[in-house]
Design an enzyme around this catalytic site. Structure first.
Site, PDB file in Angstrom:
ATOM      1  CD  GLU A  55      -2.795  -1.041   2.477  1.00  0.00           C
ATOM      2  OE1 GLU A  55      -2.518  -1.884   3.349  1.00  0.00           O
ATOM      3  OE2 GLU A  55      -3.673  -0.170   2.618  1.00  0.00           O
ATOM      4  CE1 TYR A  56       7.226   3.820   1.240  1.00  0.00           C
ATOM      5  CE2 TYR A  56       5.924   5.118   2.771  1.00  0.00           C
ATOM      6  CZ  TYR A  56       7.069   4.937   2.033  1.00  0.00           C
ATOM      7  OH  TYR A  56       8.049   5.887   2.081  1.00  0.00           O
ATOM      8  CD  GLU A 136      18.697  53.466  -2.632  1.00  0.00           C
ATOM      9  OE1 GLU A 136      18.657  52.240  -2.848  1.00  0.00           O
ATOM     10  OE2 GLU A 136      18.531  54.319  -3.510  1.00  0.00           O
ATOM     11  CE  LYS A 138      25.493  45.333  -2.269  1.00  0.00           C
ATOM     12  NZ  LYS A 138      25.140  43.929  -2.086  1.00  0.00           N
ATOM     13  CG  ASP A 140      22.925  39.696   2.695  1.00  0.00           C
ATOM     14  OD1 ASP A 140      23.079  39.450   1.484  1.00  0.00           O
ATOM     15  OD2 ASP A 140      23.603  39.161   3.589  1.00  0.00           O
ATOM     16  NE  ARG A 159      22.754  39.816 -10.238  1.00  0.00           N
ATOM     17  CZ  ARG A 159      23.727  40.459  -9.625  1.00  0.00           C
ATOM     18  NH1 ARG A 159      23.509  41.654  -9.143  1.00  0.00           N
ATOM     19  NH2 ARG A 159      24.888  39.907  -9.475  1.00  0.00           N
ATOM     20  CD  GLU A 195      18.380  42.687  -2.879  1.00  0.00           C
ATOM     21  OE1 GLU A 195      18.252  43.379  -3.923  1.00  0.00           O
ATOM     22  OE2 GLU A 195      19.341  41.940  -2.674  1.00  0.00           O
ATOM     23  CE1 TYR A 247      17.790  47.542  -6.204  1.00  0.00           C
ATOM     24  CE2 TYR A 247      17.174  46.737  -4.029  1.00  0.00           C
ATOM     25  CZ  TYR A 247      17.779  46.532  -5.252  1.00  0.00           C
ATOM     26  OH  TYR A 247      18.353  45.336  -5.540  1.00  0.00           O
ATOM     27  CE  LYS A 335      29.086  44.025  -0.205  1.00  0.00           C
ATOM     28  NZ  LYS A 335      29.934  43.057  -0.693  1.00  0.00           N
ATOM     29  CB  CYS A 429      38.020   8.142  20.698  1.00  0.00           C
ATOM     30  SG  CYS A 429      36.447   8.382  19.860  1.00  0.00           S
ATOM     31  CB  CYS A 432      34.689   4.408  21.023  1.00  0.00           C
ATOM     32  SG  CYS A 432      36.360   4.617  20.389  1.00  0.00           S
ATOM     33  CB  CYS A 447      39.142   7.590  17.186  1.00  0.00           C
ATOM     34  SG  CYS A 447      38.478   6.069  17.876  1.00  0.00           S
ATOM     35  CB  CYS A 453      34.922   4.393  17.161  1.00  0.00           C
ATOM     36  SG  CYS A 453      34.548   6.126  17.433  1.00  0.00           S
TER      37      CYS A 453
HETATM   38  S1  IVH Z   1      20.970  49.252  -6.879  1.00  0.00           S
HETATM   39  C1  IVH Z   1      22.823  48.535 -11.358  1.00  0.00           C
HETATM   40  N1  IVH Z   1      20.203  49.373  -4.399  1.00  0.00           N
HETATM   41  O1  IVH Z   1      23.076  44.566  -4.399  1.00  0.00           O
HETATM   42  C2  IVH Z   1      22.705  47.934  -9.997  1.00  0.00           C
HETATM   43  N2  IVH Z   1      21.087  47.323  -5.182  1.00  0.00           N
HETATM   44  O2  IVH Z   1      25.784  44.121  -5.406  1.00  0.00           O
HETATM   45  C3  IVH Z   1      21.534  48.496  -9.267  1.00  0.00           C
HETATM   46  N3  IVH Z   1      21.106  45.553  -3.499  1.00  0.00           N
HETATM   47  O3  IVH Z   1      22.173  43.136  -7.467  1.00  0.00           O
HETATM   48  C4  IVH Z   1      21.459  47.955  -7.906  1.00  0.00           C
HETATM   49  N4  IVH Z   1      20.205  46.715  -1.895  1.00  0.00           N
HETATM   50  O4  IVH Z   1      20.669  42.739  -5.428  1.00  0.00           O
HETATM   51  C5  IVH Z   1      20.746  48.600  -5.355  1.00  0.00           C
HETATM   52  N5  IVH Z   1      19.458  49.639  -2.233  1.00  0.00           N
HETATM   53  C6  IVH Z   1      19.977  48.876  -3.188  1.00  0.00           C
HETATM   54  C7  IVH Z   1      20.319  47.537  -2.950  1.00  0.00           C
HETATM   55  C8  IVH Z   1      20.881  46.779  -3.983  1.00  0.00           C
HETATM   56  C9  IVH Z   1      20.688  45.526  -2.236  1.00  0.00           C
HETATM   57  C10 IVH Z   1      21.706  44.390  -4.187  1.00  0.00           C
HETATM   58  C11 IVH Z   1      21.128  44.079  -5.524  1.00  0.00           C
HETATM   59  C12 IVH Z   1      22.273  44.126  -6.493  1.00  0.00           C
HETATM   60  C13 IVH Z   1      23.428  43.907  -5.586  1.00  0.00           C
HETATM   61  C14 IVH Z   1      24.695  44.472  -6.168  1.00  0.00           C
END
Ligand code: IVH
Length: 701
Positions: A55-56, A136, A138, A140, A159, A195, A247, A335, A429, A432, A447, A453
């Site tokens: 059945e499974y 702005e 950035k 992640d 992208r 993003e 953005y 960064k 170890c 064991c 070990c 072990c």
């Molecule tokens: S502007 C032409 N603004 O960072 C590129 N990117 O390292 C325009 N990201 O692919 C990007 N925050 O995924 C922009 N405030 C922000 C962002 C941002 C994060 C990312 C984005 C981009 C990557 C580039």
């Protein structure tokens, strides 16, 4: 399914696969995924199957058939994926009308000032001429592009490589922060980019839930967001707490917008969320002040950022600046340095890997490092601990960069408790209790309790059962793991005790009486094995097939070998000299053999195995055979015996068997299909014979 099981309200289980509508198929896939998980649990965790194997199997077959007919409905948690089914059909590709580029990076103040200077030079502005920017955070996350036609969301893409992304429209439609209709007056066509991300709080809650249900947990919010967007089942994306910040624009056919700051305001009026931390900055000084401020509030932001982005505010200037390679001249990402945090090193834990390597792991007082809770860090090895002089109780600085495992950067000496003791790396170890040894010149301590072990047992048993060792068909890695998990296989001798579990094993998923009988028969057939295979099967470090053979030939019987190796382990010089006198046995190998026999657990496991198995002494290699002392190579297909048998026969006749042809080769036995080895033999003038001639030479006809 048994009569006791209550049927869910909507049940299409009686509908033939070919008659299912997509919606009903999705419902069926959900029902099947849940049912199969439940039965897996009943089988594996509770050992109490609720339904018969057949059945499974029928559930799994139905699931596979529906998936085949509706590849786009395959769930992220598909039961077929769990057994390594081929990946479901992917996403359609979308070419970006305007490429989605990346950003150049700045790491310090000088880089930022140079960015401003570069922009002015390119525009032929005077040094220090007014130049406004937008700044702005950035985010992640995962960048995506959303196409709106006449105000309606029609297509969304990742992208990808910047030129071409994946069509994830269906998934994006489930995200509340992506408007399905633009508010107010909408241009004919507009691509809004931004993003996708997850807040840390949502991420932690989601991971906790995933953990509870035994599903995949993600390393960080970024991975979780990316995984959710790239789901094949939009229903799963819908359950994930995804958000979106807009953005920038891709393609745009509408009334002119003059600056980035104006665009951000406009995006908000169309109904998008934009980052509230976005600021207009009059010059580089203002950018650096912005960077410092965001850096200071970074851990208070509800989402992860890895820097800030500066953009030349005026779009007319952006157009003049254009792009270089893969990034715009008009923007740069500033960064943040790798995240660090100080915390307490509670304990240094020693983990034992599958091959017996002892690895130290720092157990930390959990600390938030750039938005991710870190509770463990790697310490690499014994020397690393000594170099850093890391001690339990110390305060340590942890660094986390991207996805890499958190590292201990340094110990804060001033905060060392008075009673902190230097860490002593264990010589036993922790799993064991066997001795763990570190050979001269190596960084890793291992070990020596290989055969007993728990950390190594699956690897050892897999080796034990492999074709060139005990050659037990049906005892591959998967089954070894299962039998070990059930507590029935701990050391090699247990293989011969499996019969006691035959009934329960036959009742398990994927087994059945027939396959159990087959396995037991394969095991029974190994009550007698050639002594060299017995030696090889023990998995002593560095003792491969060839060495095992030399040992078996030299010591003749298991009893003699065992006694001699125990003497070596005790430090008996004569025994050691005898071992080292064997051709190809060197100091390192002798040390590994001695370490194995010095460990009582190994001896117990060996003796336990010997209780079940007769290790058959090898035939004395003949010295009067026509191939004695000759080097033979086999190539091509042999029809009357296996390659292994031919090899064994040649060795019994006193010949050496080599894997490749050289000047030293005396005879090449070439069956049909022989290729490069035959050519090589002809080049060296090696004597080439066919299988029949070999059989005559070996005295087999
Ligand atoms: S502007 C032409 N603004 O960072 C590129 N990117 O390292 C325009 N990201 O692919 C990007 N925050 O995924 C922009 N405030 C922000 C962002 C941002 C994060 C990312 C984005 C981009 C990557 C580039």
């Amino acid at each position: 399914m048994s009569a006791k099981t209550k049927r869910p309200a909507k049940d299409y289980s009686a509908v033939a696969v070919d008659d299912l509508s997509p919606a009903h198929a999705a419902a069926e896939l959900e029902r099947l995924a849940k049912a199969i998980v439940r039965h897996d649990l009943a089988y594996h965790a509770k050992d109490a199957p609720l339904i018969a194997d057949s059945e499974y199997d029928a559930l799994k077959r139905r699931n596979a058939a529906i998936e085949k007919r509706f590849p786009l409905l395959v769930r992220g948690d598909s039961p077929s994926a769990k057994v390594g089914a081929p990946a479901a059909a992917g996403f359609a590709k979308v070419r970006h009308a305007v490429p989605m580029l990346s950003l150049d990076n700045a790491f310090d103040d000088a880089d930022v000032r140079e960015f401003g200077a570069r922009v002015r030079r390119f525009l032929s502005f005077a040094e220090g001429a007014p130049l406004a920017f937008s700044a702005e955070p950035k985010i992640d996350g995962l960048s995506i592009s959303l196409l709106y036609e006449d105000g309606k969301f029609v297509k969304g893409a990742t992208r990808g490589d910047g030129e071409e992304g994946e069509d994830v429209t269906a998934n994006l439609r489930t995200i509340a922060e992506i408007p399905s209709m633009l508010k107010g007056e909408a241009p004919a066509a507009i691509e809004v980019r931004g993003e996708i991300y997850m807040t840390r709080a949502d991420f932690l809650a989601m991971n906790a839930e995933q953990e509870k249900t035994g599903d995949k947990v993600f390393a960080n919010p970024r991975n979780a967001a990316a995984g959710a967007v790239r789901q094949l089942d939009p229903a799963i994306t819908a359950k994930r707490p995804l958000r979106f910040f807009a953005y920038t624009l891709g393609r745009y056919e509408g009334p002119e917008i003059e600056t980035q700051t104006a665009l951000i305001a406009r995006l908000a009026r169309w109904g998008f969320r934009t980052n509230p931390e976005t600021r207009a900055c009059a010059d580089e000084g203002a950018l650096l002040a912005y960077y410092a401020r965001i850096g200071a509030v970074r851990s208070d932001l509800p989402y992860d950022i890895d820097g800030v982005v500066y953009k030349v505010d005026r779009f007319d200037l952006q157009r003049r600046l254009g792009f270089v390679a893969r990034s715009p001249r008009w923007a740069i990402a500033h960064k943040f340095p790798a995240e660090r945090a100080a915390t307490k090193l509670l304990k240094i834990d020693i983990q034992v890997g599958r091959t017996g390597a002892l690895t130290p792991v720092a157990i930390l007082e959990p600390v938030n490092v750039g938005g991710v809770m870190v509770a463990r860090a790697t310490l690499h090895n014994e020397d690393e601990i000594r170099r850093k002089d890391a001690r339990e109780g110390d305060t340590v600085v942890i660094q986390r960069a991207g996805d890499v495992i958190p590292q201990i950067v340094e110990v804060v000496a001033a905060k060392r408790p008075r009673d902190a003791k230097e860490f002593v790396f264990p010589e036993l170890c922790p799993v064991c209790g066997s001795k763990a040894v570190r050979p001269e010149g190596e960084a890793i301590r291992r070990c020596t309790g290989g055969l007993s072990c728990d950390a190594q047992v699956v690897e050892r048993l897999r080796h034990f059962a492999m074709r060139t060792a005990f050659d037990i068909e049906g005892l591959g890695e998967k089954n070894v793991e299962e039998l070990h998990g059930l507590g029935w296989l701990k050391r090699p001798g247990d293989v011969f005790r499996l019969r006691a579990h035959a009934g329960s094993l036959a009742a398990r998923e994927g087994w059945g009486a027939k396959s159990v009988e087959k396995l037991l028969a394969a095991i029974e057939a190994r009550r007698r094995v050639p002594f060299d295979r017995f030696v090889f099967a023990l998995g002593i470090r560095q003792v491969g097939e060839a060495t095992a053979r030399l040992l078996a030939q030299h010591y003749e019987t298991l009893a003699k070998w065992r006694a001699a190796m125990l003497a070596v382990a005790r430090g008996d010089e004569a025994a050691r000299a005898e071992l080292l006198a064997i051709d190809q046995v060197g100091e390192a190998l002798a040390a590994d053999i001695a370490a194995f026999f010095a460990e009582a657990h190994n001896l117990e496991a060996l003796d336990d195995l010997a209780d079940f198995v007769e290790a058959v002494p090898l035939d004395k290699p003949a010295t009067d055979s026509p191939v004695a002392g000759k080097t033979i190579v086999f190539t091509g297909t042999l029809e009357k015996m296996s390659r292994d048998e031919a090899k064994a026969r040649a060795q019994a006749l006193g010949a050496k068997v080599a894997g490749s042809v050289s000047k030293k080769t005396d005879i090449l036995v070439a069956g049909p299909g022989a290729g490069s080895k035959l050519a090589e033999a002809q080049k060296h003038g090696v004597h080439v014979i066919d299988e029949d001639a070999w059989l005559r030479l070996a005295g087999l006809t």
